[in-house]
Design an enzyme around this catalytic site. Structure first.
Site, PDB file in Angstrom:
ATOM      1  N   TYR A  76       0.966  -1.279  -0.101  1.00  0.00           N
ATOM      2  CA  TYR A  76      -0.066  -0.102   0.094  1.00  0.00           C
ATOM      3  C   TYR A  76       0.768   1.206  -0.128  1.00  0.00           C
ATOM      4  O   TYR A  76       2.008   1.270   0.637  1.00  0.00           O
ATOM      5  CB  TYR A  76      -0.819   0.142   1.200  1.00  0.00           C
ATOM      6  CG  TYR A  76      -2.480  -0.241   0.943  1.00  0.00           C
ATOM      7  CD1 TYR A  76      -3.025   0.670   0.148  1.00  0.00           C
ATOM      8  CD2 TYR A  76      -3.120  -1.158   1.314  1.00  0.00           C
ATOM      9  CE1 TYR A  76      -4.358   0.588  -0.571  1.00  0.00           C
ATOM     10  CE2 TYR A  76      -4.442  -1.512   0.903  1.00  0.00           C
ATOM     11  CZ  TYR A  76      -5.093  -0.460   0.030  1.00  0.00           C
ATOM     12  OH  TYR A  76      -6.283  -0.760  -0.306  1.00  0.00           O
ATOM     13  N   GLU A  78      -0.595   4.743  -0.691  1.00  0.00           N
ATOM     14  CA  GLU A  78      -1.516   5.739  -0.430  1.00  0.00           C
ATOM     15  C   GLU A  78      -0.667   7.366  -0.245  1.00  0.00           C
ATOM     16  O   GLU A  78       0.206   7.272   0.469  1.00  0.00           O
ATOM     17  CB  GLU A  78      -2.505   5.766   0.384  1.00  0.00           C
ATOM     18  CG  GLU A  78      -3.599   4.682   0.039  1.00  0.00           C
ATOM     19  CD  GLU A  78      -4.892   4.816   0.780  1.00  0.00           C
ATOM     20  OE1 GLU A  78      -4.855   5.675   1.857  1.00  0.00           O
ATOM     21  OE2 GLU A  78      -5.738   4.147   0.457  1.00  0.00           O
ATOM     22  N   ASP A 253      -7.392  14.825 -23.522  1.00  0.00           N
ATOM     23  CA  ASP A 253      -7.433  13.356 -23.069  1.00  0.00           C
ATOM     24  C   ASP A 253      -7.033  12.871 -24.505  1.00  0.00           C
ATOM     25  O   ASP A 253      -7.596  12.658 -25.428  1.00  0.00           O
ATOM     26  CB  ASP A 253      -8.914  13.205 -22.855  1.00  0.00           C
ATOM     27  CG  ASP A 253      -9.102  11.560 -22.535  1.00  0.00           C
ATOM     28  OD1 ASP A 253      -7.948  10.616 -22.922  1.00  0.00           O
ATOM     29  OD2 ASP A 253     -10.012  11.017 -22.264  1.00  0.00           O
ATOM     30  N   THR A 282      -4.314   6.844 -21.498  1.00  0.00           N
ATOM     31  CA  THR A 282      -4.330   5.780 -21.048  1.00  0.00           C
ATOM     32  C   THR A 282      -2.823   5.593 -21.210  1.00  0.00           C
ATOM     33  O   THR A 282      -2.113   6.070 -22.161  1.00  0.00           O
ATOM     34  CB  THR A 282      -4.951   4.647 -21.855  1.00  0.00           C
ATOM     35  OG1 THR A 282      -4.810   4.914 -23.127  1.00  0.00           O
ATOM     36  CG2 THR A 282      -6.628   4.909 -21.767  1.00  0.00           C
ATOM     37  N   LYS A 285      -2.699   1.947 -24.968  1.00  0.00           N
ATOM     38  CA  LYS A 285      -3.380   2.093 -26.389  1.00  0.00           C
ATOM     39  C   LYS A 285      -2.016   2.196 -27.499  1.00  0.00           C
ATOM     40  O   LYS A 285      -1.223   1.239 -27.246  1.00  0.00           O
ATOM     41  CB  LYS A 285      -4.435   2.941 -26.611  1.00  0.00           C
ATOM     42  CG  LYS A 285      -5.472   2.883 -25.638  1.00  0.00           C
ATOM     43  CD  LYS A 285      -6.796   3.801 -25.705  1.00  0.00           C
ATOM     44  CE  LYS A 285      -7.834   3.318 -24.841  1.00  0.00           C
ATOM     45  NZ  LYS A 285      -8.966   4.386 -24.834  1.00  0.00           N
ATOM     46  N   ARG A 291      -1.825  -1.667 -18.921  1.00  0.00           N
ATOM     47  CA  ARG A 291      -3.459  -0.973 -18.755  1.00  0.00           C
ATOM     48  C   ARG A 291      -3.295  -0.005 -17.643  1.00  0.00           C
ATOM     49  O   ARG A 291      -2.900  -0.491 -16.393  1.00  0.00           O
ATOM     50  CB  ARG A 291      -4.318  -2.265 -18.480  1.00  0.00           C
ATOM     51  CG  ARG A 291      -5.695  -1.967 -18.517  1.00  0.00           C
ATOM     52  CD  ARG A 291      -6.661  -3.270 -18.727  1.00  0.00           C
ATOM     53  NE  ARG A 291      -6.402  -3.580 -20.116  1.00  0.00           N
ATOM     54  CZ  ARG A 291      -7.067  -3.137 -21.152  1.00  0.00           C
ATOM     55  NH1 ARG A 291      -7.703  -1.931 -21.143  1.00  0.00           N
ATOM     56  NH2 ARG A 291      -6.733  -3.475 -22.432  1.00  0.00           N
TER      57      ARG A 291
END
Ligand SMILES: *Cc1c(COP(=O)(O)O)cnc(C)c1O
Length: 491
Positions: A76, A78, A253, A282, A285, A291
């Site tokens: 973790y 954060e 975007d 992303t 692509k 991903r």
């Protein structure tokens, strides 16, 4: 059970360490969960059986995939590098910082945030950062000086109202925009007032004068550019001018074309990093990484963007951030630049042959990695064409054309992209062959007649089986010449 590593070592002269590691992992999975291992291999077989013309997909390197398969997933972290809500994050700090620095260099921007789990998440992080930083009114000025915990219930309610009363403008779904750009059923259309702009119905192109007029009326907080299905360049200089004139934040975007930006295909006014205040993308692509998502921004927005977790996202995925670092490194190479240029050359070749065959393309051609076919002349829907082509060995997706009469489910168009096949090594000659195969199938596909109503079906079509068979053979010949992950030998 087959041993993939043994097959590779016995059949191949070279002993690549990435291949050995990858195959050993698959072999191991076969022992712990035969069903899951089997499905992974089945997916490989499926992807080897069809020509992948899905514009949003690609094939990542074994190195990218290997970077995701390790103990980093256990951590973790954060917060953001060197500022965490968890102890023991020193190594994740370094992973994330390295990925971010590589992204900054690659795209030549002030700041990169590599945590978003997807493109949609990256957009939420960007929206939230803009809402936090850029609403200009006295109430917000006052709140920015306060600790959020100290707001009175009345102030908190006023803040909520203010946030959802902000406007933004994005490209409509039917003109090629993404769901997260203000599609009614998406959260983006409910967390703010979403207004969409369309392409010009006559030309199929963005009309900057029309967009400017609309922006002057709406005065949005955010002007958003970017697409999932627009085959042409965007003039980002003009979009920035419009944003400046109406006092909007200019957000881009580039989920679909980030690889073309990284590979220096999009230069000058077509390079969004030179004009946007904030960009999202992303990483899977055209960029050909794992991903995931990414936010890039100028310095003034970096602090708010860094608070993406915990304000919008949960814990980051350290293993995926490691894989992003690998992908950004790959994208820095001459090989990748050549790849990016080839994507567009292939797309041109595909479009040219379609036009030569008499097909109608939305906007009459392409400047990027994708081509949109208008199927109206064939009298079949996108859904019928998609199914017929899949039978013939081509994976494509149906897509709305501007002002589509058949709606979002059936559609009247097909979207094709060249990133994945270009990764396999295909070039212009193969594109021409694919255009010929595809055209022949479309020409021999007709809608079925629905017996009960006597009307033509939008869902079911009939294609001459001989044509399907011939197409399948030609597709197979292409697939045989350009095998996918050839190191993985399935017996
Ligand atoms: C694909 C895409 C997204 C969403 O990416 P996900 O990783 O599927 O969430 C966002 N915006 C645009 C323009 C896209 O094409």
């Amino acid at each position: 059970m087959q041993n993939l590593l043994d097959s590779y070592l016995s059949k191949s002269k070279e002993k690549r360490s990435d291949v050995i590691a990858y195959l050993a992992a698959l072999d191991h999975l076969q022992t712990v969960s035969p069903s899951i291992a089997d499905l992974i291999l089945k997916e490989l077989v499926d992807q080897r059986t069809y020509l992948k013309l899905i514009a949003s997909e690609n094939y990542s390197s074994l190195s990218v995939q290997l970077a995701m398969g390790n103990l980093l997933t256990d951590k973790y972290s954060e917060g953001y590098p060197y500022h965490r809500f968890y102890a023991g994050c020193e190594n994740v700090d370094a992973v994330e910082a390295e990925a971010a620095t590589l992204a900054q260099d690659l795209f030549e921007v002030d700041h990169a945030y590599v945590q978003p789990h997807s493109g949609a998440d990256a957009n939420l992080v960007a929206f939230w950062a803009i809402l936090t930083e850029r609403i200009q009114n006295p109430f917000m000025e006052k709140l920015r000086k306060k600790n959020p915990d100290e707001l009175s219930p009345e102030e908190f309610e006023e803040l909520r109202q203010l946030l959802c009363n902000q406007s933004f403008m994005g490209l409509s779904l039917s003109s090629g925009g993404h769901l997260t750009h203000g599609f009614r059923q998406n959260v983006s259309a409910k967390m703010m007032r979403a207004h969409t702009y369309d392409i010009d119905p006559k030309t199929g192109l963005l009309n900057y004068d029309t967009i400017a007029k609309q922006a002057r009326k709406i005065k949005p907080l955010i002007l958003l550019a970017g697409y999932s299905a627009y085959p042409r360049h965007i003039n980002f200089a003009k979009m920035r001018e419009i944003a400046d004139e109406v006092g909007a934040v200019f957000m881009v975007d580039m989920a679909h074309f980030a690889g073309l930006v990284a590979g220096k295909v999009f230069q000058g006014e077509t390079n969004p990093t030179k004009f946007a205040h904030i960009l999202t993308t992303t990483t899977h692509k055209t960029l050909r990484g794992p991903r995931g998502g990414l936010v890039l921004c100028e310095e003034s927005l970096s602090q708010s963007v860094n608070k993406g977790c915990p304000h919008v996202l949960g814990g980051p995925l350290p293993h995926v951030m490691a894989a992003k670092a690998i992908a950004f490194r790959e994208a820095h190479t001459t090989d990748f630049r050549n790849y990016a240029h080839q994507i567009v050359e292939n797309s041109h070749a595909l479009a040219e042959e379609f036009i030569h065959q008499g097909l109608k393309l939305v906007t009459g051609g392409t400047d990027n990695h994708l081509v949109l076919i208008d199927l109206t002349m064939f009298g079949i829907t996108g859904r019928i064409a998609e199914t017929a082509l899949r039978q013939a060995g081509l994976t494509v997706n149906r897509n709305m054309i501007p002002f589509d009469q058949n709606g979002a489910w059936y559609t009247s168009g097909l979207r094709l992209g060249t990133p994945a096949l270009t990764t396999l090594g295909m070039g212009k000659k193969e594109m021409k062959e694919i255009a010929l195969i595809l055209t022949k199938v479309l020409k021999h596909t007709k809608p079925e007649t629905v017996k009960s109503t006597g009307q033509l079906s939008k869902a079911r079509g009939i294609t001459d089986p001989k044509i399907i068979e011939e197409a399948r053979t030609r597709v197979q010949s292409l697939l045989d010449q350009y095998p996918l992950y050839p190191e993985i030998i399935i017996s």
